[in-house]
Design a protein around this motif. Structure first.
Motif, PDB file in Angstrom:
ATOM      1  N   ASN A  24      58.112  77.357 -57.054  1.00 34.28           N
ATOM      2  CA  ASN A  24      57.421  76.441 -57.708  1.00 34.28           C
ATOM      3  C   ASN A  24      58.544  75.574 -58.765  1.00 34.28           C
ATOM      4  OD1 ASN A  24      54.798  75.511 -55.794  1.00 34.28           O
ATOM      5  ND2 ASN A  24      53.635  75.973 -57.497  1.00 34.28           N
ATOM      6  N   GLY A  25      59.170  76.863 -58.952  1.00 38.74           N
ATOM      7  CA  GLY A  25      60.594  76.761 -59.844  1.00 38.74           C
ATOM      8  C   GLY A  25      61.919  76.273 -59.745  1.00 38.74           C
ATOM      9  N   TRP A  26      61.973  76.776 -58.104  1.00 39.61           N
ATOM     10  CA  TRP A  26      62.904  76.519 -57.623  1.00 39.61           C
ATOM     11  C   TRP A  26      62.746  75.250 -57.080  1.00 39.61           C
ATOM     12  CZ3 TRP A  26      67.247  79.268 -55.044  1.00 39.61           C
ATOM     13  CH2 TRP A  26      67.540  80.117 -55.876  1.00 39.61           C
ATOM     14  N   ARG A  27      61.636  75.187 -56.166  1.00 38.06           N
ATOM     15  CA  ARG A  27      61.967  73.459 -56.267  1.00 38.06           C
ATOM     16  C   ARG A  27      61.780  72.625 -56.848  1.00 38.06           C
ATOM     17  NH1 ARG A  27      56.998  75.131 -51.690  1.00 38.06           N
ATOM     18  NH2 ARG A  27      58.533  76.506 -49.766  1.00 38.06           N
ATOM     19  N   THR A  28      61.476  72.554 -57.885  1.00 41.69           N
ATOM     20  CA  THR A  28      60.884  71.961 -59.381  1.00 41.69           C
ATOM     21  C   THR A  28      62.618  70.926 -60.247  1.00 41.69           C
ATOM     22  OG1 THR A  28      58.760  71.922 -59.996  1.00 41.69           O
ATOM     23  CG2 THR A  28      60.399  71.128 -60.962  1.00 41.69           C
ATOM     24  N   ALA A  29      62.803  72.944 -60.995  1.00 42.05           N
ATOM     25  CA  ALA A  29      64.513  72.660 -61.411  1.00 42.05           C
ATOM     26  C   ALA A  29      65.891  72.712 -60.162  1.00 42.05           C
ATOM     27  CB  ALA A  29      64.651  73.971 -61.834  1.00 42.05           C
ATOM     28  N   ARG A  31      65.945  70.459 -57.112  1.00 42.98           N
ATOM     29  CA  ARG A  31      65.767  69.670 -57.033  1.00 42.98           C
ATOM     30  C   ARG A  31      67.136  68.816 -56.922  1.00 42.98           C
ATOM     31  NH1 ARG A  31      60.687  67.916 -57.647  1.00 42.98           N
ATOM     32  NH2 ARG A  31      60.093  68.742 -56.015  1.00 42.98           N
ATOM     33  N   GLY A  32      67.790  68.433 -55.604  1.00 45.79           N
ATOM     34  CA  GLY A  32      68.918  67.681 -55.668  1.00 45.79           C
ATOM     35  C   GLY A  32      69.458  68.580 -55.852  1.00 45.79           C
ATOM     36  N   LEU A  33      69.414  69.580 -56.293  1.00 40.10           N
ATOM     37  CA  LEU A  33      71.004  70.336 -56.932  1.00 40.10           C
ATOM     38  C   LEU A  33      71.594  71.658 -55.688  1.00 40.10           C
ATOM     39  CD1 LEU A  33      70.265  71.467 -60.517  1.00 40.10           C
ATOM     40  CD2 LEU A  33      71.307  69.666 -59.848  1.00 40.10           C
ATOM     41  N   ILE A  34      70.351  71.908 -54.810  1.00 41.89           N
ATOM     42  CA  ILE A  34      70.411  72.853 -53.833  1.00 41.89           C
ATOM     43  C   ILE A  34      69.865  72.082 -52.657  1.00 41.89           C
ATOM     44  CG2 ILE A  34      69.385  75.348 -53.039  1.00 41.89           C
ATOM     45  CD1 ILE A  34      69.467  76.579 -55.168  1.00 41.89           C
ATOM     46  N   PRO A  35      70.260  72.281 -51.625  1.00 41.49           N
ATOM     47  CA  PRO A  35      69.554  71.449 -50.323  1.00 41.49           C
ATOM     48  C   PRO A  35      68.559  71.646 -50.197  1.00 41.49           C
ATOM     49  CG  PRO A  35      72.286  73.064 -48.885  1.00 41.49           C
ATOM     50  CD  PRO A  35      70.934  72.977 -51.105  1.00 41.49           C
ATOM     51  N   GLN A  36      67.741  70.203 -49.904  1.00 40.06           N
ATOM     52  CA  GLN A  36      66.463  70.426 -49.444  1.00 40.06           C
ATOM     53  C   GLN A  36      65.782  71.353 -48.735  1.00 40.06           C
ATOM     54  OE1 GLN A  36      64.095  68.575 -52.332  1.00 40.06           O
ATOM     55  NE2 GLN A  36      62.273  69.664 -50.871  1.00 40.06           N
ATOM     56  N   SER A  37      66.593  71.053 -47.495  1.00 41.88           N
ATOM     57  CA  SER A  37      66.151  72.487 -46.860  1.00 41.88           C
ATOM     58  C   SER A  37      65.985  74.011 -46.980  1.00 41.88           C
ATOM     59  CB  SER A  37      66.858  71.973 -44.985  1.00 41.88           C
ATOM     60  OG  SER A  37      68.110  72.180 -45.709  1.00 41.88           O
ATOM     61  N   TYR A  38      66.705  73.741 -47.754  1.00 46.32           N
ATOM     62  CA  TYR A  38      66.869  75.542 -48.416  1.00 46.32           C
ATOM     63  C   TYR A  38      65.792  75.816 -49.370  1.00 46.32           C
ATOM     64  CZ  TYR A  38      68.069  79.745 -50.413  1.00 46.32           C
ATOM     65  OH  TYR A  38      68.122  81.047 -51.645  1.00 46.32           O
ATOM     66  N   LEU A  39      65.332  74.726 -50.006  1.00 47.84           N
ATOM     67  CA  LEU A  39      63.905  74.810 -50.793  1.00 47.84           C
ATOM     68  C   LEU A  39      62.911  74.681 -49.681  1.00 47.84           C
ATOM     69  CD1 LEU A  39      65.083  72.636 -53.844  1.00 47.84           C
ATOM     70  CD2 LEU A  39      65.034  75.152 -53.977  1.00 47.84           C
ATOM     71  N   THR A 155      80.152  80.775 -56.718  1.00 45.31           N
ATOM     72  CA  THR A 155      79.057  79.731 -56.096  1.00 45.31           C
ATOM     73  C   THR A 155      78.723  80.947 -55.136  1.00 45.31           C
ATOM     74  OG1 THR A 155      80.913  79.662 -54.279  1.00 45.31           O
ATOM     75  CG2 THR A 155      80.784  77.667 -56.179  1.00 45.31           C
ATOM     76  N   PHE A 156      77.180  80.333 -55.103  1.00 42.22           N
ATOM     77  CA  PHE A 156      76.724  80.940 -53.006  1.00 42.22           C
ATOM     78  C   PHE A 156      75.892  79.978 -52.555  1.00 42.22           C
ATOM     79  CE2 PHE A 156      72.922  79.549 -56.490  1.00 42.22           C
ATOM     80  CZ  PHE A 156      72.208  79.020 -55.776  1.00 42.22           C
ATOM     81  N   GLU A 157      75.961  80.137 -51.449  1.00 41.27           N
ATOM     82  CA  GLU A 157      76.002  79.512 -50.501  1.00 41.27           C
ATOM     83  C   GLU A 157      74.471  79.220 -49.906  1.00 41.27           C
ATOM     84  OE1 GLU A 157      74.862  77.979 -46.335  1.00 41.27           O
ATOM     85  OE2 GLU A 157      74.698  80.296 -47.087  1.00 41.27           O
ATOM     86  N   ALA A 158      73.960  78.056 -49.541  1.00 42.28           N
ATOM     87  CA  ALA A 158      72.575  77.572 -49.790  1.00 42.28           C
ATOM     88  C   ALA A 158      72.626  76.887 -48.614  1.00 42.28           C
ATOM     89  CB  ALA A 158      71.544  77.244 -50.935  1.00 42.28           C
ATOM     90  N   ASP A 159      72.153  77.124 -47.281  1.00 41.36           N
ATOM     91  CA  ASP A 159      72.242  76.009 -45.761  1.00 41.36           C
ATOM     92  C   ASP A 159      73.016  75.386 -45.988  1.00 41.36           C
ATOM     93  OD1 ASP A 159      69.701  77.199 -44.804  1.00 41.36           O
ATOM     94  OD2 ASP A 159      68.744  74.867 -45.475  1.00 41.36           O
ATOM     95  N   GLY A 160      75.254  76.157 -46.014  1.00 38.40           N
ATOM     96  CA  GLY A 160      75.577  75.325 -46.021  1.00 38.40           C
ATOM     97  C   GLY A 160      76.825  74.704 -46.720  1.00 38.40           C
ATOM     98  N   ALA A 161      76.007  74.885 -48.165  1.00 35.33           N
ATOM     99  CA  ALA A 161      76.082  74.110 -49.490  1.00 35.33           C
ATOM    100  C   ALA A 161      76.771  75.124 -50.085  1.00 35.33           C
ATOM    101  CB  ALA A 161      75.658  73.015 -49.923  1.00 35.33           C
ATOM    102  N   ALA A 162      77.655  74.890 -50.714  1.00 32.45           N
ATOM    103  CA  ALA A 162      78.131  76.041 -51.787  1.00 32.45           C
ATOM    104  C   ALA A 162      77.666  75.376 -53.234  1.00 32.45           C
ATOM    105  CB  ALA A 162      79.435  75.719 -51.905  1.00 32.45           C
ATOM    106  N   VAL A 163      77.330  76.144 -54.154  1.00 32.27           N
ATOM    107  CA  VAL A 163      76.205  75.813 -55.266  1.00 32.27           C
ATOM    108  C   VAL A 163      76.208  76.552 -56.612  1.00 32.27           C
ATOM    109  CG1 VAL A 163      73.514  75.751 -56.354  1.00 32.27           C
ATOM    110  CG2 VAL A 163      73.963  75.562 -53.564  1.00 32.27           C
TER     111      VAL A 163
END
Length: 176
Positions: A24-29, A31-39, A155-163
């Motif tokens: 829930n923390g990941w999904r809240t904090a 959101r918009g910073l990591i691809p939604q598909s990953y969350l 950076t780390f990768e989350a569903d193809g996006a560099a974070v």
């Protein structure tokens, strides 16, 4: 209800609640910073199973929970700093998450204080942590606690996006 907050070691019985708080923390904090598909793909059952297995094997990570009147409302984990595959003399705060319903009520500060106290007692002179570069709320939290960005980024990768992440550091013991 007397609203007593207690920081204690995590037990196997806490693992599911910790996984719920973390996800829930990941999904809240994030959101918009990591691809939604990953969350959206984060899974409480799978996370709970991993957490229980790691706790059972004793991997050297210190897991703490914030317990308010018998309900787990936050979680933090720390241990030796990981530099690639090597461990260093520094401590690392691996994670800290608080239930979104109690943000700003002191559980995060109490978890961070206990983690830094334990790291200081274990002889660590410095604590490091990683925070998403765009997570301004978390960055302010750590800066108020005495941490500062030390100029290291990854950076780390989350569903193809560099974070992008920024490393923060603080000398122990923390002031105040």
């Amino acid at each position: 209800m007397n609203d007593t907050l207690r920081i204690r070691d995590m037990t196997p019985d806490d693992c599911r609640r910790v996984s719920e708080i973390r996800i829930n923390g990941w999904r809240t904090a994030y959101r918009g910073l990591i691809p939604q598909s990953y969350l959206d793909a984060l899974d409480v059952d799978a996370d709970t199973a991993r957490r229980r297995a790691r706790l059972a094997q004793g991997d050297g990570v210190v897991n703490l929970v914030a317990d308010r009147d018998g309900e787990v409302v936050g979680w933090a984990a720390h241990g030796p700093y990981r530099d690639g595959e090597a461990l260093t003399e520094d401590a690392e705060l691996y994670a800290i998450y608080v239930s979104p319903q109690v943000l700003g009520a002191g559980a995060g500060r109490a978890l961070l204080a206990e983690s830094t106290r334990r790291c200081t007692a274990a002889g660590h002179e410095r604590m490091l942590l990683w925070v998403l570069r765009e997570n301004t709320r978390a960055r302010r939290f750590y800066e108020r606690a005495g941490f500062h960005a030390d100029g290291t980024e990854e950076t780390f990768e989350a569903d193809g996006a560099a974070v992008p992440e920024v490393r923060y550091a603080a000398d122990l013991p923390l002031p105040g």
